[in-house]
Design a protein around this motif. Structure first.
Motif, mmCIF file in Angstrom:
data_model
loop_
_atom_site.group_PDB
_atom_site.id
_atom_site.type_symbol
_atom_site.label_atom_id
_atom_site.label_comp_id
_atom_site.label_asym_id
_atom_site.label_seq_id
_atom_site.Cartn_x
_atom_site.Cartn_y
_atom_site.Cartn_z
ATOM 1 N N ASP A 116 0.693 -1.374 -0.050
ATOM 2 C CA ASP A 116 0.080 -0.128 -0.005
ATOM 3 C C ASP A 116 0.609 1.133 -0.212
ATOM 4 O O ASP A 116 0.561 2.250 -0.746
ATOM 5 C CB ASP A 116 -0.820 -0.025 1.191
ATOM 6 N N ASP A 117 1.840 1.317 0.671
ATOM 7 C CA ASP A 117 2.745 2.534 0.823
ATOM 8 C C ASP A 117 3.372 2.735 -0.308
ATOM 9 O O ASP A 117 3.431 3.762 -1.050
ATOM 10 C CB ASP A 117 3.843 2.276 2.120
ATOM 11 N N ALA A 118 4.190 1.515 -0.943
ATOM 12 C CA ALA A 118 4.731 1.849 -2.221
ATOM 13 C C ALA A 118 3.712 2.125 -3.496
ATOM 14 O O ALA A 118 4.129 2.919 -4.327
ATOM 15 C CB ALA A 118 5.300 0.426 -2.762
ATOM 16 N N GLY A 119 2.539 1.754 -3.371
ATOM 17 C CA GLY A 119 1.248 2.200 -4.504
ATOM 18 C C GLY A 119 1.381 3.529 -4.286
ATOM 19 O O GLY A 119 0.919 4.311 -5.279
ATOM 20 N N ALA A 120 1.061 3.859 -2.987
ATOM 21 C CA ALA A 120 0.586 5.342 -2.621
ATOM 22 C C ALA A 120 1.855 6.399 -3.160
ATOM 23 O O ALA A 120 1.560 7.344 -3.591
ATOM 24 C CB ALA A 120 0.235 5.548 -1.212
ATOM 25 N N VAL A 121 2.916 5.967 -2.977
ATOM 26 C CA VAL A 121 3.883 6.834 -3.319
ATOM 27 C C VAL A 121 4.336 6.931 -4.913
ATOM 28 O O VAL A 121 4.291 7.850 -5.437
ATOM 29 C CB VAL A 121 5.487 6.073 -2.730
#
Length: 277
Positions: free
Chosen positions: A4-9
């Motif tokens: 989720d963090d990687a996709g949001a970044v």
């Protein structure tokens, strides 16, 4: 680093590149304690920064992580304000003027966004402001997702609290129903679907608990329904066939009408008014 963090970044990097026109925008999420891995790049001419691990306190990004606030330089190789642990990969990419903005959620750094020029020029206030705003929007998205994940994690499998998990499914169906209504060209059918979504939203609200609320435009409520189930602006945009900037505009308008300062406050106010399940 979570998916989720990687996709949001990744979404924030693409948005920042589109809104500023900077030659290069990149970023990454934390991949361990006090370190991040750069995984999202737009405008790069080499792979020198792809996969680079930046440790807290080292380089420009590490300095922004340590301070918990933005940092920038107008001539990276000559700057005395940072360590030069990453001069080789930065030099191969030809970057000179760089801004780094930490993504901070609940006082914890979750990643860093970078914007860069290949000229030794000062970054305009508009560019730095856009980078900060992109980070703030990302922080809001991650905070909402965290709360949703925590709520689901508190539900023991097979426990009496299971209806709460089913209620999350009701909210997901409500959001889908609103998105489906926008795809229907027949206006009477569209209105029926919208009315059905409003009945679904009010189904779990005790009349004695209802609080009068403002009238939201259909698209404002569409966006809020996806925010309520933990979607980022980009994810809501994908579901609704809108641009992320358009979603952001509708969301801000809904927040203003609901007298809310954050996404979470807006969702809570809308539920209290019987606009969301």
């Amino acid at each position: 680093m979570t998916r989720d963090d990687a996709g949001a970044v990744r979404t924030a990097v693409l948005t920042l590149h589109r809104t500023t026109g900077l030659p290069m925008v990149f970023g990454g999420a934390l991949s361990g304690q006090d370190r991040l891995r750069i995984t999202e790049l737009v405008g790069n001419t080499t792979d020198s920064l792809n996969g680079l691990v930046v440790r807290q306190g080292n380089g420009l990004g590490g300095k922004a992580m340590a301070m918990g606030r933005p940092a920038w330089v107008s001539n990276y190789p000559c700057s005395a304000a940072i360590s030069h642990d990453y001069d080789k990969p930065v030099g191969r990419e030809g970057l000179l003027s760089i801004v780094a903005v930490p993504i901070v959620v609940r006082r914890r750094v979750r990643g860093v966004l970078y914007g860069a020029l290949r000229e030794p020029l000062g970054l305009a206030d508009r560019v730095v402001g856009a980078a900060v705003q992109a980070a703030r929007d990302l922080e809001q998205d991650l905070a909402v997702q965290d709360r949703a994940d925590e709520a689901l994690a508190r539900l023991p499998p097979g426990s009496p609290a299971a209806p709460a998990a089913r209620w999350e499914e009701v909210r997901a169906v409500h959001a889908e129903l609103r998105a489906l209504a926008e795809e229907v060209r027949d206006l009477p059918t569209r209105d029926r679907l919208r009315r059905a979504s409003l009945r679904l939203a009010a189904a779990g609200l005790d009349a004695s608990d209802a609080a009068p609320g403002p009238v939201l435009a259909p698209r404002e409520l569409d966006v809020l329904s996806y925010v309520a189930i933990g979607c980022t602006n980009a994810e809501a945009a994908e579901h609704l066939g809108l641009l992320p900037e358009t979603v952001k505009s509708y969301l801000r308008s809904a927040m203003r009408k609901l007298d809310s300062h954050t996404r979470l406050e807006a969702v809570t106010a809308a539920r209290r008014a019987g606009l969301l399940p």
